[in-house]
Scaffold this active site. Sequence first.
Site, PDB file in Angstrom:
ATOM      1  N   ASP A 199      40.315 -40.605 -69.302  1.00 33.24           N
ATOM      2  CA  ASP A 199      39.981 -39.356 -68.955  1.00 33.24           C
ATOM      3  C   ASP A 199      39.055 -38.429 -69.933  1.00 33.24           C
ATOM      4  OD1 ASP A 199      39.801 -36.449 -68.109  1.00 33.24           O
ATOM      5  OD2 ASP A 199      41.377 -36.954 -66.331  1.00 33.24           O
ATOM      6  N   HIS A 200      37.806 -38.258 -69.953  1.00 34.42           N
ATOM      7  CA  HIS A 200      37.229 -37.688 -71.205  1.00 34.42           C
ATOM      8  C   HIS A 200      37.585 -36.242 -71.409  1.00 34.42           C
ATOM      9  CE1 HIS A 200      34.137 -35.738 -68.714  1.00 34.42           C
ATOM     10  NE2 HIS A 200      33.802 -35.017 -69.689  1.00 34.42           N
ATOM     11  N   HIS A 262      40.403 -34.939 -64.209  1.00 35.55           N
ATOM     12  CA  HIS A 262      40.225 -33.565 -65.245  1.00 35.55           C
ATOM     13  C   HIS A 262      41.230 -32.353 -64.988  1.00 35.55           C
ATOM     14  CE1 HIS A 262      37.065 -36.122 -66.253  1.00 35.55           C
ATOM     15  NE2 HIS A 262      36.143 -35.478 -65.697  1.00 35.55           N
TER      16      HIS A 262
HETATM   17  C1  BG6 Z   1      32.623 -36.148 -65.055  1.00 32.13           C
HETATM   18  C2  BG6 Z   1      32.091 -36.035 -63.738  1.00 32.13           C
HETATM   19  O1  BG6 Z   1      33.793 -36.743 -64.911  1.00 32.13           O
HETATM   20  O2  BG6 Z   1      32.790 -34.938 -65.915  1.00 32.13           O
HETATM   21  C3  BG6 Z   1      30.944 -35.156 -63.525  1.00 32.13           C
HETATM   22  O3  BG6 Z   1      32.034 -37.075 -62.926  1.00 32.13           O
HETATM   23  C4  BG6 Z   1      30.900 -33.965 -64.570  1.00 32.13           C
HETATM   24  O4  BG6 Z   1      30.417 -34.828 -62.151  1.00 32.13           O
HETATM   25  C5  BG6 Z   1      31.410 -34.144 -65.832  1.00 32.13           C
HETATM   26  O5  BG6 Z   1      29.689 -33.219 -64.398  1.00 32.13           O
HETATM   27  C6  BG6 Z   1      31.820 -32.827 -66.504  1.00 32.13           C
HETATM   28  O6  BG6 Z   1      32.323 -33.060 -67.753  1.00 32.13           O
HETATM   29  P1  BG6 Z   1      31.893 -32.209 -68.906  1.00 32.13           P
HETATM   30  O7  BG6 Z   1      32.425 -32.788 -70.210  1.00 32.13           O
HETATM   31  O8  BG6 Z   1      30.560 -31.955 -69.030  1.00 32.13           O
HETATM   32  O9  BG6 Z   1      32.764 -30.974 -68.525  1.00 32.13           O
END
Ligand code: BG6
Length: 507
Positions: A199-200, A262
Amino acid sequence: MALAEQPAAQENPLAEGLLLRRSPDPCTLVIFGASGDLAHKKLMPALYALALRRLLPPRFAIVGVARTEGDDDAYRADMRSAVQQHARDPFREDVWEELAASLHYVPTEFDNAGGEDRLHDLLGRLDEERGLGGNRVFYLAVPPPVFSTIVEALGKRRDGRGWTRLIVEKPFGHDLESARALTARLCEYFAEEEIFRIDHYLGKETVQNMLALRFSNGIFEPIWNRQFIDHVQITVAESIGIEGRAGYYENAGAIRDIFQNHLLQLLALTAMEPPIDFTPESVRNEKVKVLRALHTPSPRSVVRGQYGRGFVEGVEVSAYREEAHVAADSMTETYVAAKLYVDNWRWADTPFYVRMGKRLARRETTIAIQFKRAPHSPFEETAAEGLRPNVLLVHVQPDEGVSLAIGAKVPGQGMAIRTVHMDFLYGGAFRTSMPEAYERLVLDTMLGDSTLFTRGDEVEEQWLLVDAIVAAWQRDRPGFPNYAAGTWGPPSADDLMHRDGRSWRRH
Ligand code: BG6
């Protein structure tokens, strides 16, 4: 690549924030889906950033696997331009050359036995030539339907040499049942400790800082509860649309794309009890307790939306239903807001209002802890007209930092009080650019540290809640689109707050 004579992280000024960490063991990183977006925009730039900071293992190789035709040279050229385009650091020829020398490519269909053999032979050869000890990280950056095939192919060839770790990109399943089936499939060949579910958001500095803020300061913990906190607001707002990902998004929607992972992780970090230490099991045990304590919101407490045409940052954009490959009568939601409760002693009756959406007015991820008003004001009523309750605002992105809203006396003879902000900005406090989440997460996998990855039981709890919300949605059909691109979502999301005598934080 030979990095043995390079300085350790401790002596390396570029290794900010990662000081005193041990070096990962020699290993091979195998990326499935190596010609995809993630590899171009995130993984290779992250590997370059780690190479630049001398944080990669002293002996190392990367093998890209994908269906696209090509060879080592073509892949190196492609990745070079990806790094030039997407890396956060200036491009350095010497660093790239060294990294490129460790880069290989195997073009194959994922269910092709010949391709499996070629990959297996290459891995064996790299082990021998570079002394990698059979240690492997397999990164599954591929669509979920092919997970199973790849996992079986890899699992069958395990030979007990070195360690193996598997990074699995989201989405981890489509619902509880499919997530369980996927875990069961992975566990036929790999142990839970070997599975790293990404989950980045957990790799973002500011998200990790939530733990630092809460558990390294003595002043917050005594007031971090229902007695002092009126409510919490979590916002994950994006100004972008679906960026050509209709195939995925039509089946996912905001609830599976952001809320399930997230958003719930941000909530868990905000609400969890202090872990006894910062080990994977201690931290994840506390998070899973929060997820278990979340009760299913009533349908009235969940709002969904879909964007129509509008203007985002001055540019006219189309409606969701007009995006390429989206059905003209699509009922996929691009926005969700909800009121959630964590049923435990710390949080009983304290609402967590959450909202997330695409094509909102701007990109902003924040966690706002709104405290209760002071119990009594000794000043004249008019003195505090401009005063709002105290808010601790964690800016996850952009403008990373933390800010505390407090009341202060306006200079002058009278006693007027107004809200002002005490700000901590990452950019000002630390003279360094923020590492990308993937740098941290790839390095942690090589180090075998799964603290910032989602455990199987967490994922299941997340799906349990999402499945209940989605099931309730089957009963009605909202009139989509119900918000214009470039606004803050449907009016019913405001009603959700107004009913409780509250409102979303102003922007
Ligand atoms: C991803 C989603 O996990 O996270 C995308 O699949 C989203 O739809 C993205 O745009 C958002 O990541 P960040 O790091 O740009 O907030």
